[in-house]
Write an enzyme that holds these catalytic residues in place. Sequence first.
Site, PDB file in Angstrom:
ATOM      1  N   HIS A   1       6.785   3.141  -2.544  1.00 38.95           N
ATOM      2  CA  HIS A   1       7.785   2.227  -1.990  1.00 38.95           C
ATOM      3  C   HIS A   1       7.238   0.807  -1.868  1.00 38.95           C
ATOM      4  CE1 HIS A   1      10.332   5.693  -0.108  1.00 38.95           C
ATOM      5  NE2 HIS A   1      10.578   5.515  -1.390  1.00 38.95           N
TER       6      HIS A   1
ATOM      7  N   HIS B   1       2.104   5.956  -1.378  1.00 36.96           N
ATOM      8  CA  HIS B   1       3.305   6.235  -2.169  1.00 36.96           C
ATOM      9  C   HIS B   1       3.847   4.945  -2.765  1.00 36.96           C
ATOM     10  CE1 HIS B   1       4.976   5.211   1.781  1.00 36.96           C
ATOM     11  NE2 HIS B   1       6.184   5.074   1.240  1.00 36.96           N
TER      12      HIS B   1
ATOM     13  N   ASP C   1       7.452  -1.592   0.242  1.00 34.45           N
ATOM     14  CA  ASP C   1       6.826  -2.072   1.479  1.00 34.45           C
ATOM     15  C   ASP C   1       5.425  -1.509   1.679  1.00 34.45           C
ATOM     16  OD1 ASP C   1       8.035   0.473   1.991  1.00 34.45           O
ATOM     17  OD2 ASP C   1       7.998   0.090   4.148  1.00 34.45           O
ATOM     18  N   HIS C   2       4.942  -0.741   0.706  1.00 33.07           N
ATOM     19  CA  HIS C   2       3.569  -0.233   0.735  1.00 33.07           C
ATOM     20  C   HIS C   2       2.727  -0.731  -0.437  1.00 33.07           C
ATOM     21  CE1 HIS C   2       4.146   2.894   3.958  1.00 33.07           C
ATOM     22  NE2 HIS C   2       5.384   2.519   3.691  1.00 33.07           N
TER      23      HIS C   2
ATOM     24  N   ASP D   1       4.081   7.247   5.289  1.00 36.35           N
ATOM     25  CA  ASP D   1       5.377   7.517   5.910  1.00 36.35           C
ATOM     26  C   ASP D   1       5.635   9.012   6.043  1.00 36.35           C
ATOM     27  OD1 ASP D   1       5.696   4.807   5.990  1.00 36.35           O
ATOM     28  OD2 ASP D   1       7.370   4.711   4.582  1.00 36.35           O
TER      29      ASP D   1
ATOM     30  N   HIS E   1       8.761  12.509   2.093  1.00 35.72           N
ATOM     31  CA  HIS E   1       9.301  11.146   2.057  1.00 35.72           C
ATOM     32  C   HIS E   1       9.514  10.728   0.605  1.00 35.72           C
ATOM     33  CE1 HIS E   1      10.047   7.109   3.547  1.00 35.72           C
ATOM     34  NE2 HIS E   1       9.117   6.629   2.749  1.00 35.72           N
TER      35      HIS E   1
ATOM     36  N   HIS F   1       4.273   2.508  10.186  1.00 33.44           N
ATOM     37  CA  HIS F   1       5.374   1.776  10.815  1.00 33.44           C
ATOM     38  C   HIS F   1       5.323   1.895  12.335  1.00 33.44           C
ATOM     39  CE1 HIS F   1       7.795   0.818   7.213  1.00 33.44           C
ATOM     40  NE2 HIS F   1       7.308   1.958   6.729  1.00 33.44           N
TER      41      HIS F   1
END
Length: 251
Positions: A55, A53, A57-58, A127, A110, A165
């Site tokens: 975001h 996805h 942090d990915h 996530d 998410h 995570h």
Amino acid sequence: MNLTSIPALQDNYIWTLHDDTGHCLIVDPGEADPVLRMIEQNQWQPVAILLTHHHHDHVGGVAELVSRYPDLAVYGPEETRVKGAKTIVSEGDMVSVLGQNFTIYATPGHTLGHISYFSFPYLFCGDTLFSGGCGRLFEGTAEQMFDSFQKLNELPGETLVCCAHEYTLSNLTFAHAIYPQEPEIARYYREIKELRAKNAITLPTKLALERKINVFLRTQDIELQKQIGIETTPQHEWQVFAVLREKKDAF
């Protein structure tokens, strides 16, 4: 195949698979530096990136990795096109990397475009499904996330759930508070507390275990429904999921 988790940012894991020749794929590189260090230390040859996805942090490390390795294939859902995905994939597509054929599952909740990659035994689910929990509903609905969980729950019990995570202790603390009399949850909660006290990783987890300790996979349990004060029909089981997510958000 050899599975490795690379800690990144605050609590992310960047997953890699490499074969005996050193060729590797990288999943959701939220930053490039730790990946580049592992590549150098192990003399790996990266061939592909899989994105679940959009975001940051990915995807935060995609641009630098591609600048270092211009021939890298980068797969991802439509929402990652502007984040560096070169090949857009969606539900039912197949991605072949390192001799592994990954089936793409649409797993919204998410984010609206979130996808997961499965090639037995590896499930890279970003996530969506966490050990003991589920991702926050930033864009999608509880019903969408519930449906995504049902889809992933059809996979074999020996599936390795490689989520993104280290949330297991928080999730099990919540599960134990919600369902204090459930022995398997209580046992695993104690086990996870010991692991995290040693700063040990709790992942990957197996889907068979998650079916026992993840309350978001047990929405059909009558006792769980009584614990949270909602009883429903199988057609509206997602409402149990919604109440659990609301309770977790406020926990």
